[in-house]
Design an enzyme around this catalytic site. Structure first.
Site, PDB file in Angstrom:
ATOM      1  N   GLU A   1       9.037   1.592  -2.318  1.00  0.00           N
ATOM      2  CA  GLU A   1       8.470   2.084  -1.061  1.00  0.00           C
ATOM      3  C   GLU A   1       8.354   3.601  -1.066  1.00  0.00           C
ATOM      4  O   GLU A   1       7.300   4.172  -0.770  1.00  0.00           O
ATOM      5  CB  GLU A   1       9.352   1.633   0.103  1.00  0.00           C
ATOM      6  CG  GLU A   1       8.935   2.170   1.451  1.00  0.00           C
ATOM      7  CD  GLU A   1       7.817   1.367   2.051  1.00  0.00           C
ATOM      8  OE1 GLU A   1       6.764   1.974   2.327  1.00  0.00           O
ATOM      9  OE2 GLU A   1       7.979   0.155   2.239  1.00  0.00           O
TER      10      GLU A   1
ATOM     11  N   ASP B   1       4.846   5.911  -1.176  1.00  0.00           N
ATOM     12  CA  ASP B   1       4.500   6.876  -0.130  1.00  0.00           C
ATOM     13  C   ASP B   1       4.182   8.246  -0.716  1.00  0.00           C
ATOM     14  O   ASP B   1       3.150   8.853  -0.403  1.00  0.00           O
ATOM     15  CB  ASP B   1       5.662   7.014   0.864  1.00  0.00           C
ATOM     16  CG  ASP B   1       5.785   5.837   1.804  1.00  0.00           C
ATOM     17  OD1 ASP B   1       4.831   5.041   1.879  1.00  0.00           O
ATOM     18  OD2 ASP B   1       6.831   5.707   2.463  1.00  0.00           O
TER      19      ASP B   1
ATOM     20  N   SER C   1       1.980  -0.218   4.083  1.00  0.00           N
ATOM     21  CA  SER C   1       2.714   0.935   3.551  1.00  0.00           C
ATOM     22  C   SER C   1       1.853   1.723   2.576  1.00  0.00           C
ATOM     23  O   SER C   1       2.091   2.919   2.362  1.00  0.00           O
ATOM     24  CB  SER C   1       3.970   0.471   2.814  1.00  0.00           C
ATOM     25  OG  SER C   1       4.946   0.018   3.698  1.00  0.00           O
TER      26      SER C   1
ATOM     27  N   ASP D   1     -17.284   0.501   8.749  1.00  0.00           N
ATOM     28  CA  ASP D   1     -16.914  -0.595   9.642  1.00  0.00           C
ATOM     29  C   ASP D   1     -16.608  -1.839   8.810  1.00  0.00           C
ATOM     30  O   ASP D   1     -17.410  -2.244   7.960  1.00  0.00           O
ATOM     31  CB  ASP D   1     -18.067  -0.874  10.611  1.00  0.00           C
ATOM     32  CG  ASP D   1     -17.642  -1.739  11.782  1.00  0.00           C
ATOM     33  OD1 ASP D   1     -16.438  -2.045  11.892  1.00  0.00           O
ATOM     34  OD2 ASP D   1     -18.519  -2.109  12.588  1.00  0.00           O
TER      35      ASP D   1
ATOM     36  N   GLY E   1     -14.887  -7.502  13.412  1.00  0.00           N
ATOM     37  CA  GLY E   1     -16.275  -7.595  13.828  1.00  0.00           C
ATOM     38  C   GLY E   1     -16.860  -6.210  13.966  1.00  0.00           C
ATOM     39  O   GLY E   1     -16.193  -5.207  13.690  1.00  0.00           O
TER      40      GLY E   1
END
Length: 564
Positions: free
Chosen positions: A272, A276, A475, A518, A540
């Site tokens: 993790e 990052d 993450s 989008d 959508g």
């Protein structure tokens, strides 16, 4: 018995428990999966408790956040300093005097505060703590991915009624370290073909989001970014250097962290923490990077609270912060959620951009009175942060358009009402989506999230000097969108004499998705029952509670966010 009588008997009440109240009656105290009890703690053992003191002028703080974050406001970009915030929210003299006198009478002598004076952390023996907080009974526990040791009370605590106007809650009793949004798949088998990639790397991200080799920090501006690490998760400089040697050859970058705030452990690196730092520094390349390390073991009982207190104790902070952790709203007390939300509001007033992972459980699911409901997460559901969802490539081994990553967290808060900045977008989604779940599953009037998204599936990470493929989760998407993309835009703003972006959401929703790809295909997971059959919300056109407004299109997004 009246308040005056309780005040007169305040110190006797430490032992008697009369005139008491429970600050967090709704705090869940069940043991999280993967944690086990090791038995009662030694009465002479020391632990730290954090007292959240009641703040002043919170409504005024909310008004100021709106003013400095709305591009149509004459106050836009005129952020408050830490000293301004402290003057506004500092507890009253009566609160400070009452709480300090109560603690001193109980023998709590090793206490320290923060600049804003609204948190007080004290070291006490277990014996003192159990006398101070009637009902508390401290036990040792071990669990989590790194076998973390904590001390917690499985029973509710009480405070003297006289403290009700002065203390929001006491940290370090019930909440276990927050969960991470991270998962790892076995590496898929695929035959080599021209044009294929075998996982997401910095070059894949740069290609998809149209970042060129010139889209890096200048190294000369006063620009910086940060990530927060909990759960005794640490990064290693050697892993970062190896990652950049493997994947950072085609863009200018920094190979070391500028500053670690907190305690950086010497144990094994965590996937993790490695993820990052490596993707924050490769997406936001050549930008000064800080790491907030709050292991939650010796520095503070609750690592997330420790991070918030670090923010309240530094006048000069990075402009963008990414956090890849969270908890279910229903697992936290109302007092805790509301106070943490105020801390996030304080950061927004100071012009900090806070980005949180939306989680990896889709819409979530839990049973209430025998009926299933979706399960929102916090702080992803806070109206004062920008929440990042996750996507996958339409073709897993090609740099194509994106679809929903089915684990991408999203939904509607059961705690916070819908903020005004997203009223139009959310109303449009609710009125036009052809695939809405039954209304009994979610709170349609709540704060809706995520706000944006980025790739979250199939990343390469170097941890303990080993390249690890197919690491996935929001993450991964959060440092890419947050620290990386937004930090590069801040670079342009700062060099042109403009303030950093600050709290992004009011501006983001006013732009109606301009500068973003989008994402219109796919649904995320939810309850496995007959009504929804494992399907939560679907994406959508426009904003949706799976991918927000979409993923970054770098040449277009800076144009959208550079002015004013």
């Amino acid at each position: 018995m009246g308040l005056q009588a309780c005040l007169l008997g305040l110190f006797a009440l430490i032992l008697s428990g009369k005139c008491s109240y429970s600050p967090e009656p709704d705090q869940r105290r069940t043991l999280p999966p993967g944690w086990v009890s090791l038995g009662r703690a030694d009465p002479e053992e020391e632990l730290s408790l954090t007292f959240a003191l009641r703040q002043q002028n919170v409504e005024r703080l909310s008004e100021l956040v709106q003013a400095v974050s709305d591009p149509s406001s004459p106050q836009y970009g005129k952020y408050l300093t830490l000293e301004n915030v402290a003057d506004l929210v500092r507890p009253s003299p009566l609160t400070l005097h009452t709480v300090q006198k109560w603690l001193l009478a109980a023998g709590a002598q090793k206490c320290h505060s923060v600049i804003t004076q609204d948190f007080l952390t004290c070291w006490l023996s277990i014996r003192q703590a159990e006398l101070l907080l009637p009902g508390a009974e401290f036990h040792h526990y071990v669990g989590g991915p790194t076998e973390t040791h904590v001390v917690r009370s499985p029973h509710p605590y009480q405070l003297p009624q006289a403290l009700a106007p002065h203390v929001d809650f006491v940290g370090g009793l019930h909440r276990f370290p927050p969960t991470s949004s991270l998962r790892q798949h076995p590496e898929p088998q695929v035959t080599g073909t021209v044009g294929l990639h075998l996982g997401v790397t910095p070059s894949v991200i740069r290609k998809r989001y149209n970042l060129t080799s010139q889209d890096v920090g200048s190294g000369t501006s006063n620009n910086s970014q940060a990530c927060a690490q909990f759960l005794e998760q640490y990064f290693h400089d050697s892993d970062l250097a190896q990652f950049m040697r493997l994947f950072g050859g085609n863009f200018a970058h920094q190979a070391s962290v500028a500053r670690v705030v907190g305690q950086q452990g010497r144990g094994r690196a965590g996937i993790e923490a490695s993820l990052d730092v490596q993707y924050l520094m490769s997406a936001g390349a050549n930008i000064s990077t800080w790491v907030y390390s709050s292991p939650g073991r010796h520095e503070g009982q609750e690592p997330f609270l420790q991070w918030l207190m670090l923010l309240s104790n530094e006048s000069a902070l990075p402009h963008v912060h990414t956090v890849s952790y969270g908890d279910e709203e229903d697992s936290l007390s109302s007092a805790y959620i509301q106070r943490v939300n105020t801390e996030l509001m304080k950061a927004a007033a100071r012009g900090l951009t806070l980005l949180f992972a939306s989680g990896d459980s889709g819409a979530g699911c839990w049973s209430v009175s025998g009926r299933h409901q979706f399960r929102p997460t916090f702080p992803a559901s806070s109206p004062y942060v920008t929440t990042v969802g996750g996507t996958s490539f339409l073709e897993p081994f090609l740099t194509t358009n994106e679809i929903v990553d089915y684990i991408s967290g999203g939904g509607f808060s059961n705690v916070f009402p819908r903020p005004s900045y997203q009223e139009e977008a959310v109303t449009k989604f609710l009125s036009s989506s052809p695939h809405l779940p039954p209304s009994s599953y979610f709170n349609a009037s709540g704060r809706a999230y995520p706000d944006v998204a980025a790739l979250s599936d199939g990343y390469w990470v170097v941890s303990n000097r080993v390249p690890i493929p197919w690491v996935s989760g929001t993450s991964a998407s959060t440092p890419v969108f947050g620290g990386g993309i937004l930090s590069l835009i801040n670079e342009h703003r700062i060099l042109s004499g403009r303030p950093p972006l600050g709290f992004l959401n009011p501006r983001l929703y006013q732009q109606h998705g301009a500068g973003l790809f989008d994402v219109t295909h796919g649904c995320h997971e939810s309850c496995l029952d007959e009504e929804v059959e494992g399907q939560g919300f679907c994406s959508g056109p426009g904003w949706d509670p799976v991918t927000g407004w979409g993923t970054p299109n770098f040449p277009a997004l800076p144009k959208t966010l550079l002015n004013p």
